[in-house]
Scaffold this motif. Structure first.
Motif, mmCIF file in Angstrom:
data_model
loop_
_atom_site.group_PDB
_atom_site.id
_atom_site.type_symbol
_atom_site.label_atom_id
_atom_site.label_comp_id
_atom_site.label_asym_id
_atom_site.label_seq_id
_atom_site.Cartn_x
_atom_site.Cartn_y
_atom_site.Cartn_z
ATOM 1 N N HIS A 27 18.657 9.316 -107.751
ATOM 2 C CA HIS A 27 19.273 9.571 -106.448
ATOM 3 C C HIS A 27 19.060 8.347 -105.561
ATOM 4 O O HIS A 27 17.959 7.797 -105.512
ATOM 5 N N PRO A 28 20.083 7.903 -104.845
ATOM 6 C CA PRO A 28 19.960 6.670 -104.066
ATOM 7 C C PRO A 28 18.943 6.743 -102.927
ATOM 8 O O PRO A 28 18.414 5.711 -102.511
ATOM 9 N N ASN A 29 18.625 7.942 -102.422
ATOM 10 C CA ASN A 29 17.671 8.048 -101.313
ATOM 11 C C ASN A 29 16.261 8.404 -101.771
ATOM 12 O O ASN A 29 15.395 8.648 -100.935
ATOM 13 N N PRO A 68 20.716 16.376 -114.061
ATOM 14 C CA PRO A 68 19.296 16.053 -113.885
ATOM 15 C C PRO A 68 19.118 14.664 -113.262
ATOM 16 O O PRO A 68 19.832 13.724 -113.600
ATOM 17 N N TYR A 69 18.194 14.565 -112.341
ATOM 18 C CA TYR A 69 17.867 13.293 -111.700
ATOM 19 C C TYR A 69 16.432 12.947 -112.044
ATOM 20 O O TYR A 69 15.559 13.813 -112.050
ATOM 21 N N GLU A 70 16.198 11.669 -112.300
ATOM 22 C CA GLU A 70 14.866 11.256 -112.723
ATOM 23 C C GLU A 70 13.883 11.138 -111.566
ATOM 24 O O GLU A 70 12.685 11.149 -111.783
ATOM 25 N N ASN A 71 14.351 11.037 -110.324
ATOM 26 C CA ASN A 71 13.431 10.835 -109.206
ATOM 27 C C ASN A 71 13.346 12.059 -108.297
ATOM 28 O O ASN A 71 13.034 11.930 -107.126
ATOM 29 N N ARG A 72 13.573 13.227 -108.826
ATOM 30 C CA ARG A 72 13.444 14.449 -108.032
ATOM 31 C C ARG A 72 12.011 14.627 -107.546
ATOM 32 O O ARG A 72 11.773 15.071 -106.423
ATOM 33 N N GLY A 73 11.046 14.288 -108.371
ATOM 34 C CA GLY A 73 9.640 14.398 -107.976
ATOM 35 C C GLY A 73 9.297 13.484 -106.817
ATOM 36 O O GLY A 73 8.505 13.852 -105.937
#
Length: 110
Positions: A27-29, A68-73
């Motif tokens: 995600h870009p943010n 799925p996004y890898e930077n959700r955490g």
């Protein structure tokens, strides 16, 4: 009749990733929310509400996309840091308002 001993051949693990789906996106943010959340705890608590709102918006976008996004955490951690910082800032402002009120009442009484 006797059989020869069975000795299985050694093998290497398969050279592929255990994730079987589309490639993960970022995600870009994600980094921005994490940095704002950490800075709101360490340096300036006024950044907390920004991290909180940006993190909530980014998580909503991730949930609505269905991918799925890898930077959700990272986004969740930045959002939680923003929430904690906002609560601490609110408590601090309440104490300052209470102290000013007590000071004004004490000064007016003397």
């Amino acid at each position: 009749m006797s059989y020869p001993p069975y000795d299985p051949p050694p093998y290497d693990p398969p050279p592929y990733d255990p994730y079987y789906g589309p490639p993960l996106r970022s995600h870009p943010n994600g980094t921005t929310v994490l940095v704002l959340g950490i800075l709101s705890l360490v340096v300036c608590s006024f950044l907390g509400p920004f991290a909180w709102s940006m993190g909530t918006r980014a998580l909503r976008e991730i949930d609505q996309s269905g991918y799925p996004y890898e930077n959700r955490g990272h986004i969740q951690a930045g959002r939680i840091c923003g929430i904690v910082s906002s609560v601490l800032m609110g408590i601090t402002l309440l104490f300052v308002a209470f102290g000013l009120t007590v000071a004004i009442i004490t000064e007016a009484g003397s």
